[in-house]
Design an enzyme around this catalytic site. Structure first.
Site, PDB file in Angstrom:
ATOM      1  N   LYS A  70     -41.178 -22.065  22.998  1.00 16.91           N
ATOM      2  CA  LYS A  70     -41.074 -21.494  24.342  1.00 16.91           C
ATOM      3  C   LYS A  70     -42.181 -20.485  24.603  1.00 16.91           C
ATOM      4  O   LYS A  70     -42.835 -20.509  25.643  1.00 16.91           O
ATOM      5  CB  LYS A  70     -39.693 -20.854  24.514  1.00 16.91           C
ATOM      6  CG  LYS A  70     -39.392 -20.408  25.938  1.00 16.91           C
ATOM      7  CD  LYS A  70     -39.838 -18.990  26.207  1.00 16.91           C
ATOM      8  CE  LYS A  70     -39.475 -18.583  27.630  1.00 16.91           C
ATOM      9  NZ  LYS A  70     -39.941 -17.212  27.922  1.00 16.91           N
ATOM     10  N   ASP A  99     -36.695 -21.828  28.787  1.00 18.25           N
ATOM     11  CA  ASP A  99     -35.824 -20.725  28.372  1.00 18.25           C
ATOM     12  C   ASP A  99     -34.388 -21.073  28.763  1.00 18.25           C
ATOM     13  O   ASP A  99     -34.118 -22.162  29.260  1.00 18.25           O
ATOM     14  CB  ASP A  99     -36.281 -19.400  28.995  1.00 18.25           C
ATOM     15  CG  ASP A  99     -36.224 -19.424  30.514  1.00 18.25           C
ATOM     16  OD1 ASP A  99     -35.298 -20.022  31.080  1.00 18.25           O
ATOM     17  OD2 ASP A  99     -37.114 -18.838  31.151  1.00 18.25           O
TER      18      ASP A  99
END
Length: 300
Positions: free
Chosen positions: A230, A249
């Site tokens: 991420k 996320d």
DNA sequence: TTCTGCCCTTGGCA
DNA sequence: ATGCCAAGGGCAG
């Protein structure tokens, strides 16, 4: 007598949609502030930030122009090119929007937030800000970034305001885990200290990633402590011109699950990422910007 | 390979 | 005011 201030002023014509407030405070960059008063002339408040080693304040001046003041001063056209780069005015935004608007959800959000722009942030600062974002929240990330700058970066002043440069890799590496914990970074402190050491020692050249393919650059970033898929995608999208990077996320995951996988068990992130690259295409990161940062702006 | 619990603190919200 | 808990992930097992 005081010496004359070392500063530049200027205006920048803008022929594209650019919403300063939305772009600077949408959660992409973490060091911008804005004046609480709007100035009273209808141009909106000044936005203050530190980019390219300078303290700058900027605001709209009517619909098609930006007005800025910056210190230290620059060569005549330098600040113009800095801003054009920072706001990615070199992107073919019309083509990109047309491409990502193939998805109806994205099309709706592009329509509502046309002036929201992807920023081209300094890779080093971007990397540290997103390492600090792990299990955190925006006010805290801002606080962490300002603490590091205020304690370890050099001062800059403009129009009586003082802000600080973001610390170099060397400075953060020298500060070490203990000092970074005392600045409130928590369990992220060793990640930042170790990553700073790696970059300071020349074991990773962030700028070189700009010329690498997406996956190769991502693998290099994921070798850094505190950087997983991420955060690597965040750095690639917001600072290294990898427009296909698509950071997943918890909020993106929930929304994608709801919109595109209704009634199903959502796939693991790795599969969801592959789906997103296929579904949104080569500008997937731009699609995410409008879908999710725009969504956040609406909630505030 | 995939999944779970843990990590430091701070904001946000009852 | 006070306490609770989620928070823009990564990592080890």
């Amino acid at each position: 007598m005081t010496a004359p201030p070392d500063m530049s002023t200027g205006r920048l014509p803008i022929e594209q949609p650019l919403d300063l407030a939305a772009s600077l405070h949408s959660g992409q960059a973490h060091r911008w502030t804005r004046d609480s008063d709007a100035g009273g002339d209808g141009n909106g408040p000044w936005h203050w930030g530190v980019i390219h080693g300078r303290l700058i304040k900027i605001r709209p001046n009517g619909p098609g122009e930006l007005e800025f003041r910056a210190s230290p001063s620059t060569a005549p056209d330098e600040m113009t090119s800095i801003l054009e780069s920072y706001f990615r005015l070199d992107d073919d935004i019309q083509s990109i929007l047309q491409e990502v608007a193939g998805d109806p959800q994205v099309a709706t959000m592009v329509d509502r937030h046309r002036g929201l722009r992807l920023l081209r942030i300094d890779p080093w600062e971007c990397l540290i800000s997103f390492i600090c974002s792990a299990n955190s929240n925006i006010p805290r990330i801002h606080s962490n970034m300002e603490s590091m700058a205020g304690n370890l970066g050099g001062p800059l002043s403009l129009d009586g305001e003082v802000r600080y440069l973001f610390p170099t890799p060397q400075r953060l590496a020298e500060a070490g885990e203990g000092a970074l914990r005392s600045l409130g970074l928590g369990f992220r402190a060793p990640y930042v200290a170790k990553t700073a050491r790696i970059v300071a020692d020349g074991h990773l050249d962030l700028e070189s990633l700009r010329n690498m393919p997406y996956l190769g650059a991502k693998a290099c970033l994921e070798d850094l402590p505190g950087v997983g898929p991420k955060i690597a995608d965040c750095v690639l999208l917001h600072s290294l011109d990898k427009l296909e990077a698509f950071p997943i996320d918890v909020w993106v995951r929930r929304a994608l699950a709801e919109w595109y996988f209704p009634g199903q068990k959502p796939p693991p992130n790795r599969v969801m990422l592959e789906w997103a690259l296929e579904h949104f295409g080569p500008y997937a990161g731009y699609a995410e910007l409008y879908l999710f940062h725009g969504r956040r702006l609406e909630k505030k």
